[in-house]
Motif scaffolding. Structure first.
Motif, PDB file in Angstrom:
ATOM      1  N   GLU A  15       5.886   9.796  -4.847  1.00  0.00           N
ATOM      2  CA  GLU A  15       4.904   9.104  -4.370  1.00  0.00           C
ATOM      3  C   GLU A  15       3.683   9.107  -4.982  1.00  0.00           C
ATOM      4  O   GLU A  15       2.778   8.034  -5.020  1.00  0.00           O
ATOM      5  CB  GLU A  15       4.675   9.687  -2.866  1.00  0.00           C
ATOM      6  N   LEU A  55     -10.120   5.594  -6.751  1.00  0.00           N
ATOM      7  CA  LEU A  55      -9.370   6.748  -6.266  1.00  0.00           C
ATOM      8  C   LEU A  55      -9.944   7.908  -5.691  1.00  0.00           C
ATOM      9  O   LEU A  55     -10.428   8.749  -6.590  1.00  0.00           O
ATOM     10  CB  LEU A  55      -8.040   6.962  -6.966  1.00  0.00           C
ATOM     11  N   LEU A 102       1.780   5.720  -6.442  1.00  0.00           N
ATOM     12  CA  LEU A 102       0.317   5.842  -6.378  1.00  0.00           C
ATOM     13  C   LEU A 102      -0.526   5.084  -7.505  1.00  0.00           C
ATOM     14  O   LEU A 102      -1.152   4.179  -7.576  1.00  0.00           O
ATOM     15  CB  LEU A 102      -0.369   6.978  -5.715  1.00  0.00           C
ATOM     16  N   TRP A 158       0.709   1.471  -8.562  1.00  0.00           N
ATOM     17  CA  TRP A 158      -0.024   0.533  -7.917  1.00  0.00           C
ATOM     18  C   TRP A 158      -1.494   0.478  -8.033  1.00  0.00           C
ATOM     19  O   TRP A 158      -2.161  -0.516  -8.121  1.00  0.00           O
ATOM     20  CB  TRP A 158      -0.038   1.168  -6.282  1.00  0.00           C
ATOM     21  N   VAL A 194      -2.016   6.525   0.619  1.00  0.00           N
ATOM     22  CA  VAL A 194      -3.390   5.846   0.758  1.00  0.00           C
ATOM     23  C   VAL A 194      -3.452   5.631   2.323  1.00  0.00           C
ATOM     24  O   VAL A 194      -2.760   4.923   2.990  1.00  0.00           O
ATOM     25  CB  VAL A 194      -3.347   4.557   0.052  1.00  0.00           C
ATOM     26  N   THR A 214      -8.041   1.541   2.111  1.00  0.00           N
ATOM     27  CA  THR A 214      -8.407   0.788   0.853  1.00  0.00           C
ATOM     28  C   THR A 214      -9.035  -0.387   1.136  1.00  0.00           C
ATOM     29  O   THR A 214      -8.812  -1.017   2.248  1.00  0.00           O
ATOM     30  CB  THR A 214      -6.828   0.683   0.196  1.00  0.00           C
ATOM     31  N   LYS A 236       0.888  -1.161   0.248  1.00  0.00           N
ATOM     32  CA  LYS A 236       0.017   0.238   0.074  1.00  0.00           C
ATOM     33  C   LYS A 236       0.836   1.289   0.255  1.00  0.00           C
ATOM     34  O   LYS A 236       1.833   1.274   1.008  1.00  0.00           O
ATOM     35  CB  LYS A 236      -0.911  -0.003   1.154  1.00  0.00           C
ATOM     36  N   PRO A 237       0.676   2.140  -1.095  1.00  0.00           N
ATOM     37  CA  PRO A 237       1.771   3.280  -1.002  1.00  0.00           C
ATOM     38  C   PRO A 237       1.277   4.244   0.188  1.00  0.00           C
ATOM     39  O   PRO A 237       0.111   3.832   0.835  1.00  0.00           O
ATOM     40  CB  PRO A 237       1.020   4.212  -2.264  1.00  0.00           C
ATOM     41  N   LEU A 243      -7.268   8.960  -0.277  1.00  0.00           N
ATOM     42  CA  LEU A 243      -6.078   9.628   0.292  1.00  0.00           C
ATOM     43  C   LEU A 243      -6.629  11.182   0.388  1.00  0.00           C
ATOM     44  O   LEU A 243      -7.791  11.453  -0.107  1.00  0.00           O
ATOM     45  CB  LEU A 243      -5.099   9.596  -0.791  1.00  0.00           C
TER      46      LEU A 243
END
Length: 549
Positions: A377, A394, A381, A384, A268, A271, A264-265, A362
């Protein structure tokens, strides 16, 4: 001739006799009757009795007297009417005076009552102030007493600590002196023992070195003289090096793959995708979720109460998104704007679940503190996001904190670079991810961001009809039928439709989140009583406290 002249003289003398010598003025008799004239008339009558026209003169006098009597009666009647008018005016004036006196008495009584009320209020205020002063003095005395007790307790503890310290010091001093005396007595024995142990250790080490050197020399000489052992050793070392390098490379590739799939970034916050920890904690459930086993679509607006036109619009959006995913078409991007607590984040989550998508949340405020790392980053994201098998929704909450106009002078160079990177990754249509923005101030968005938004949906504060439905839903959820079977139900007393309508009126301007917090406050107030009871007084008192806060 004589007779006529005599008659004429008699008539004149009679007329003069009938006329009053002093006619009555305004200050005479009230009736106008003059007795002197009557006497003269009587004298004239006696004179006339001797004349031959006496009877005619008497009749004339009677007629004149009757006329005067009638005039006198008319004047008396007029005077009586005037007297009655004066009496009526006097009565009316007395009534006015009495009414004025009564009004004055009433005003005096009112002023007296008001003054007494002021005195009573002042007395009550003075009494309350006196009680407050006494309570403050009592509280001050209690605080001083507690402070004195605390000071005494502290001094006692300090004294006890000093006594323990002195005791420990004396004990340690006695023990040290005992050990010193004992060591002085055993000094010679200890020196002999140390010398003996050192001599034995030195001999043992020298013997071991001699034996080890002898064995190592013999083994090295034998190994160097054997060509086959040297060749096998070189091959073994080469194989080990190749294996270590291959293992490191494969582990790195596998780690990046697992991180891309299950990691997971850092941007985030939340999720629905599986993370590494979740995968290893519950591998069976995670595998079923990854493969889509047991995943069912649900209503995108389940549990969300909205205005009818907004509800219809969002249902169309949900159906369109679900069909877009099934047909693998490019997703349309949404902007949800409105006051906080109106259901934007809740709808975004349920839209993803309804459409069969994964979702990730986010916030725009997390990007600015990253500085130069924000661009990296953001690329992580979106990389990913593209690895999701089901597609990713998102959701960017508080998007106006990050996607501000680049013409704004307050935006830093790092934020400008991050915004450019974001615009680069969202510049083309994609069937892998769907962008949903939430903002309270959409006017601050950059023009390029607005160009990438396909539909805008405004969430407004709930009206009376929506508040009524929300209150009923949350009362049922938190008070009457809580979802957790271990949670105790709340018993309501004297709370009916009329009370609910009053709550609907008093919660004007509340958001959905505020109403849910109000229901939780009702639950907490009920749990603060014996038997988990919520009565009418506590019901409205909780609302008043919520409005003041």
């Amino acid at each position: 001739m004589f007779g006529g002249g005599g008659r004429k003289k008699k008539d004149e003398s009679l007329s003069q006799a009938m006329k009053p010598e002093n006619p009555p003025s305004g200050g005479g008799s009230v009736t106008g009757f003059d007795p002197e004239g009557l006497e003269r008339a009587a004298k004239a009558a006696r004179d006339l009795d001797n004349s031959r026209n006496a009877s005619a003169a008497i009749e004339l006098i009677k007629t004149q007297e009757a006329t005067k009597q009638h005039e006198a009666a008319a004047k008396r009647a007029e005077m009586d009417a005037y007297a009655q008018q004066l009496r009526a005016q006097s009565i009316e004036k007395e009534a006015d005076e009495a009414r004025k006196t009564l009004d004055a008495q009433t005003q005096h009584e009112q002023r007296r009552a008001e003054y007494q009320d002021q005195l009573e209020r002042k007395r009550q205020v003075d009494m309350l102030n006196a009680q407050k002063y006494m309570q403050e003095e009592q509280l001050k005395k209690q605080e001083e007493m507690v402070a004195r007790q605390e000071e005494m307790r502290r001094k006692t503890a300090q004294y006890e600590a000093e006594l323990r310290t002195k005791t420990e010091i004396a004990k340690a001093k006695a023990e040290a002196e005992g050990r010193i005396a004992q060591e002085r007595q055993n000094h010679d024995l200890i020196l002999d023992k140390v010398r003996l142990e050192a001599s034995e250790s030195r001999d043992t080490v020298l013997k071991a070195i001699q034996d080890g050197g002898k064995l190592l020399g013999e083994g090295l000489s034998s190994y160097l003289n054997d060509t086959e052992k040297l060749r096998n050793t070189a091959l073994t070392i080469t194989g080990i090096a190749v294996g270590v390098y291959a293992a490191r490379t494969s582990i790195g590739i596998t780690g990046r793959f697992v991180e891309a799939r299950l990691g997971k970034p850092s941007l985030v916050r939340e999720t629905s995708r599986m993370t590494v920890s979740q995968f290893f904690t519950s591998p069976v459930a995670s595998s079923r979720r990854i493969l889509g086993i047991g995943v069912h679509e649900q209503d995108a607006l389940k549990g969300i109460v909205l205005e009818d036109s907004l509800d219809t619009q969002l249902r169309k959006v949900a159906v369109s998104t679900a069909h877009t995913k099934k047909n693998r078409a490019p997703f349309r991007h949404l902007l949800l704007h409105g006051p906080p607590g109106t259901g934007k984040t809740m709808f975004a989550r349920q839209l993803a679940q309804h459409s069969g998508l994964d979702y990730a949340v986010l916030t725009g405020g997390d990007i600015a503190p990253l500085g130069r790392e924000a661009v990296t980053e953001l690329h992580k994201l979106f990389d990913w996001a593209k690895t999701s098998r089901r597609g990713l929704l998102l959701f960017v909450d508080e998007a106006d904190a990050f996607l501000q106009s680049r013409e704004n002078s307050r935006i830093s160079e790092d934020q400008r670079n991050a915004l450019n990177a974001f615009l680069f990754r969202t510049g083309t249509e994609s069937d892998q991810f769907m962008m949903v923005y939430a903002s309270n101030q959409p006017a601050q968005f950059d023009e390029a961001v607005m160009d990438r938004i396909d539909e805008m949906v405004e969430f407004d504060l709930p009206g009376p009809h929506e508040r009524r439905k929300m209150i009923a839903v949350y009362i049922d959820k938190y008070l009457l039928n809580p979802p957790n079977r271990w949670t105790r139900k709340v018993e309501t007393i004297d709370i009916g439709d009329a009370e609910i309508e009053e709550v609907v009126r008093e919660t004007e301007g509340f958001s959905g989140r505020a109403i849910s917090k109000l229901a939780i406050a009702w639950q907490a107030a009920a749990y603060g009583t014996d038997g988990a009871i919520l009565d009418r007084e506590t019901f409205f008192k909780t609302i008043s406290c919520g409005i003041k806060l």
